[in-house]
Design an enzyme around this catalytic site. Sequence first.
Site, mmCIF file in Angstrom:
data_model
loop_
_atom_site.group_PDB
_atom_site.id
_atom_site.type_symbol
_atom_site.label_atom_id
_atom_site.label_comp_id
_atom_site.label_asym_id
_atom_site.label_seq_id
_atom_site.Cartn_x
_atom_site.Cartn_y
_atom_site.Cartn_z
ATOM 1 N N CYS A 176 0.831 -1.216 0.000
ATOM 2 C CA CYS A 176 0.000 0.000 0.000
ATOM 3 C C CYS A 176 0.861 1.260 0.000
ATOM 4 C CB CYS A 176 -0.918 -0.028 1.223
ATOM 5 S SG CYS A 176 -1.630 1.564 1.667
ATOM 6 N N GLY A 177 0.672 2.115 -1.004
ATOM 7 C CA GLY A 177 1.449 3.346 -1.120
ATOM 8 C C GLY A 177 1.223 4.308 0.032
ATOM 9 N N HIS A 178 -0.022 4.443 0.470
ATOM 10 C CA HIS A 178 -0.321 5.341 1.593
ATOM 11 C C HIS A 178 0.332 4.833 2.881
ATOM 12 C CE1 HIS A 178 -3.063 7.819 -0.682
ATOM 13 N NE2 HIS A 178 -3.741 6.758 -1.075
ATOM 14 N N CYS A 179 0.402 3.502 3.011
ATOM 15 C CA CYS A 179 1.048 2.920 4.194
ATOM 16 C C CYS A 179 2.543 3.226 4.186
ATOM 17 C CB CYS A 179 0.831 1.407 4.233
ATOM 18 S SG CYS A 179 -0.902 0.897 4.216
#
Length: 503
Positions: free
Chosen positions: A52-55
């Site tokens: 996950c990029g946001h993670c």
Amino acid sequence: MRITLPLSVLLSLASFVFADGDSDVLNLGAANFESTVSSEPLILVEFFAPWCGHCKALAPHYEEAATTLKEKNIKLAKVDCVEEADLCSSKGIQGYPTLKVYRKGEAVDYSGPRKADGIVSYMVKQSLPAVSEVTADKHDDFTKADKIVAVAYLPSSTAVPAAEFSAAAEAHRDDYLFGVVTDQDAAAAAGVVPPAIVVYRSFDEHRSEYPYPVNGATKKELEEWLADLSIPVLGEVNGETYSIYAQSGKPLAYIFVDPTDEKKDEHLDAVRPVATKYKSKLNFVWIDAVKYGDHAKALNVAEAKWPAFVIQELEKQLKYPYDQTKEVTAEGVQDLVEKYVAGTLQPQLKSQPIPESQDGPVTVLVGKNFEEIAFDESKDVFVEFYATWCGHCKRLAPIWDQLGEKYAAIKDKLVIAKFDAPENDLPPTIPFRIAGFPTLKFKPAGSKEFIDYEGDRTLESLVSFVEEHAKNSLEIPEVKAEEPAQTPLSEEKKETADTHDEL
């Protein structure tokens, strides 16, 4: 065979392991999750996925915040939802990253910033008492410190209903400001006879006292009372406040106004007495008609003519617009509301025209023919609820057409259908509403109950689902090949004679 890794790779692996081992963020899994969160007075848990990029963007801020908060004895933890899929599923995790604040095992959603300093500030505030001691000299300032301030006036900090009041405060520390007054002089100066609970608001009626016996007040009852008081008689609804109204469960009565209109306040003041009278039945709101013009269309307000008035029943998504050929007046609004409350007002259903023919493999449903086709108990019915602007729907469209083509020969037994949800309203008899696109629902023959389809959106999976749930026979009749036309014997002889080569 022994493999020797290059020194650079070994160093990189070593530094990775060291960084992970040196982290101040706890790693939680099924084996230690419950024991950890239930024993901590306060802990923040991130549910994440490695891809996950946001993670990934959150990770360095989360690590920094964990190190800072460690000094304050506030722990941060994380759960890898790829490795711990069952655990995350059991916690209702549907997106990444999801952050939750746990107090002795009880979880609430994290609603703070996602930068290191913001996380630290939010969690420090969470660590403070949910209920503040309010002294006589601070009383006036405290009751004006927030939009909604709840104050319990008690003989002592442990007197009934202090425990229930504190429990409500813990659950809603992000929503309201809570205080307790045990100084009898302060209570007397406020005109309150303990035990009592008073809510002070920065809007509408400034002061409201708990109307029932305080000694019997429960956390749930206090929550419901506060939720009702948190909604103004006629407040503005927008992206920030909509959830408050949606959670109340009451129908919404919208007044669409142009905020630049000189008569805006005049329009609102005219309707305010009606809103006050029916507050227990509906939530009255005003909304920026220019900014939210598309929402007006969705509520079946046909013209961009302001002010406009419409009642929306949120649970069933039914709409009751005010006749736009008439001027919006207090009397007209009251008449519409009275009829709605009495149950004599019919909703206005939006529907595209019924198709003149249904020759295609996929049957087109609209508002006006939905019940007739979808509730036909002699047929199995599989419906796709879609929106033309939805990317997932566009990708599903050719597959849905293939499904329709597969069963086109037995449309009298199995109907593959589609319904453009934004352009058509479901009739009030339908027991569900559509929240996302595409939504797929199957109704077996002999029933009026719909089954949700939640599998893969491949033709094979859709076919398997149909075969599992259909009640009618899915046997496709064989199509006999057409025999070639017979040529009359006389013609055959003539053709032979005309084309025969002479030697």
